[in-house]
Enzyme design. Structure first.
Site, PDB file in Angstrom:
ATOM      1  N   ASP A   1       7.311  -5.173  -3.684  1.00 55.77           N
ATOM      2  CA  ASP A   1       7.073  -4.035  -2.796  1.00 55.77           C
ATOM      3  C   ASP A   1       8.426  -3.488  -2.363  1.00 55.77           C
ATOM      4  OD1 ASP A   1       4.543  -5.182  -3.085  1.00 55.77           O
ATOM      5  OD2 ASP A   1       3.958  -4.729  -1.024  1.00 55.77           O
TER       6      ASP A   1
ATOM      7  N   LYS B   1       2.338   2.895  -1.746  1.00 58.50           N
ATOM      8  CA  LYS B   1       1.942   2.168  -0.527  1.00 58.50           C
ATOM      9  C   LYS B   1       2.383   2.961   0.687  1.00 58.50           C
ATOM     10  CE  LYS B   1       3.125  -2.248   1.756  1.00 58.50           C
ATOM     11  NZ  LYS B   1       3.868  -3.531   1.590  1.00 58.50           N
TER      12      LYS B   1
ATOM     13  N   LYS C   1      -2.081   1.257  -1.859  1.00 54.79           N
ATOM     14  CA  LYS C   1      -2.084   0.184  -0.859  1.00 54.79           C
ATOM     15  C   LYS C   1      -1.796   0.751   0.526  1.00 54.79           C
ATOM     16  CE  LYS C   1       0.268  -4.119   0.468  1.00 54.79           C
ATOM     17  NZ  LYS C   1       1.294  -5.135   0.075  1.00 54.79           N
TER      18      LYS C   1
END
Length: 330
Positions: A167, A230, A266
Site C-alpha cells: 500500500d 485506495k 479499497k
C-alpha cells in the site's frame, strides 16, 4: 534424458485468477476531460444509507462477505510482535467458532493482514499455510514525504520480507499542482519496484481538495499500473466517505470501459460499523457489479469494523448482543 518444460506463469492477485493492470500511456486529454459534479455525487451518496437494509439471513450473509473482504490492520507506533501475532490469529479465525458453525461459514478468513514494514516478517510467519496475504504500508507512510529513493527502497525491503501487497502513498502535491506527469512517473516507478507484489495506491483523498482532483488522481494512478486505488491512510482528518467512494469507483468503471481492465478499490479509515459496511457493499454492487465483490477487487481497510460485525452475527445466531470486549482483536 527426458526433460519436462514448465509453462510460463502469469502473476495474479492472491485469491482469484485475474490478470494484473499493466497500465497505459498517460493520456492527458482523457485526464483533463474528467469532471466531478459534486452536488449530484453527494445526492446519490446520501440516498444510499436511507434505504431499507437487508435483514436476517441475508444480512448475515452480507456481513460474512464483508469479513472476507477485510484488510485487518494494525498501524500503531506501539505495535509489537505479540500484537501482530494476535491480529493474524484473528484473521485466521475472525469470528468465534460456534457462531461460524451456526452460520455454516466454517473456514471464513479475512482478505489480508496489513502492517508496517517492521512487522511483515512476523505476520508472514504467523499466517504461514493460511493463504492469507500480508500487505505492507510503504513509501514513507502516511505522509509520503521521505526521499524518493528511500521510498522505492522501502518497497523492495517489504517485498523481500514476504509482503504480497504494498500500500503506497502518492505525493499529494502532484495532484494539488496538477502535475499529472509527475504523479504518473512516480506511480509507475513504485509499481515497478513492487515486482510481483500487488500495489494499492493511497490517494489520501481528504487532502486532495476537490472530487475532481480525486477523480483525476484515480485515473492517473490506474494508467500508471495501480492494481487497487485506495481512499486514505486512515491518518487524515477525513478518510473514506461515500461521495469519495462514488467518485473513485466511477473512475474505475470508466477505466474498465475504455481498457477492459478491472482495477480494485479499497476504502479505508472511519468505517467501523456493520451497517456502514453494508452501504459500501451495496454501492459497489450497484455501480460496478457483483464481480467487484471479491477479495481481488475490493477490500475494506479495517481495524474496529470486525468487532462490530462479529457482535451483529452473534445477535443473529443467539438473539442477544454481547459486550464489545468479548470480540477483542488484539
Amino acid at each position: 534424458m527426458h526433460q519436462t518444460t514448465t509453462p510460463p506463469t502469469v502473476t495474479h492477485l492472491p485469491q482469484l485468477h485475474l490478470a494484473r493492470n499493466a497500465g497505459t500511456t498517460l493520456d492527458l486529454d482523457w485526464v483533463m476531460a474528467v469532471q466531478a459534479n459534486t452536488s449530484a455525487i453527494e445526492r446519490r451518496a446520501a440516498s444510499l444509507p436511507g434505504r431499507r437494509s437487508v435483514k436476517k439471513d441475508y444480512q448475515a450473509a452480507w456481513l460474512c462477505k464483508a469479513i472476507s473482504l477485510m484488510d485487518l490492520t494494525t498501524l500503531s507506533g506501539d505495535d509489537s510482535a505479540g500484537r501482530v501475532r494476535r491480529l493474524c490469529a484473528k484473521a485466521r479465525q475472525p469470528v468465534r467458532a460456534d457462531i461460524l458453525d451456526a452460520l455454516g461459514m466454517q473456514g471464513l478468513t479475512t482478505g489480508a493482514v496489513c502492517v508496517y514494514h517492521d512487522m511483515v516478517a512476523t505476520a508472514v510467519d504467523a499466517l504461514a499455510g493460511s493463504g492469507i496475504p500480508v500487505a505492507a504500508v510503504s513509501t514513507g507512510f502516511p505522509a509520503g514525504l521521505s526521499p524518493f529513493h528511500l521510498r522505492i527502497a522501502e518497497i523492495g525491503e517489504s517485498v523481500a520480507a514476504g509482503a504480497q501487497e504494498i500500500d503506497i502513498v502518492i505525493s499529494r502535491r502532484h495532484v494539488l499542482t496538477g502535475d499529472w506527469q509527475a504523479l504518473y512517473d512516480e506511480m509507475q516507478q513504485m509499481r515497478a519496484a513492487c515486482g510481483d507484489a500487488h500495489v494499492k495506491a493511497i490517494l489520501a483523498t481528504g487532502e486532495l481538495g476537490t472530487l475532481r482532483n480525486v477523480a483525476r488522481a484515480s485515473l492517473v494512478c490506474m494508467m500508471a499500473g495501480a492494481d487497487f486505488i485506495k481512499t486514505s491512510t486512515g491518518k487524515e482528518p477525513v478518510n473514506a466517505t461515500l461521495p469519495v467512494t462514488l467518485t473513485m469507483i466511477r473512475a474505475i468503471r470508466d477505466y474498465h470501459d475504455r481498457t477492459g481492465v478491472m482495477v480494485g478499490y479499497k476504502p479505508a479509515g472511519g468505517i467501523s460499523k456493520a451497517k456502514d459496511a453494508l452501504v459500501y457493499l451495496s454501492m459497489i454492487k450497484e455501480e460496478l457489479g457483483d464481480r467487484w465483490l471479491q477479495p481481488d477487487l475490493f477490500r475494506f481497510g479495517a481495524s474496529s469494523l470486525l468487532g462490530d460485525i462479529e457482535r451483529q452475527l452473534e445477535h443473529h445466531v443467539t438473539g442477544g448482543y454481547s459486550a464489545q470486549w468479548r470480540h477483542a482483536i488484539g
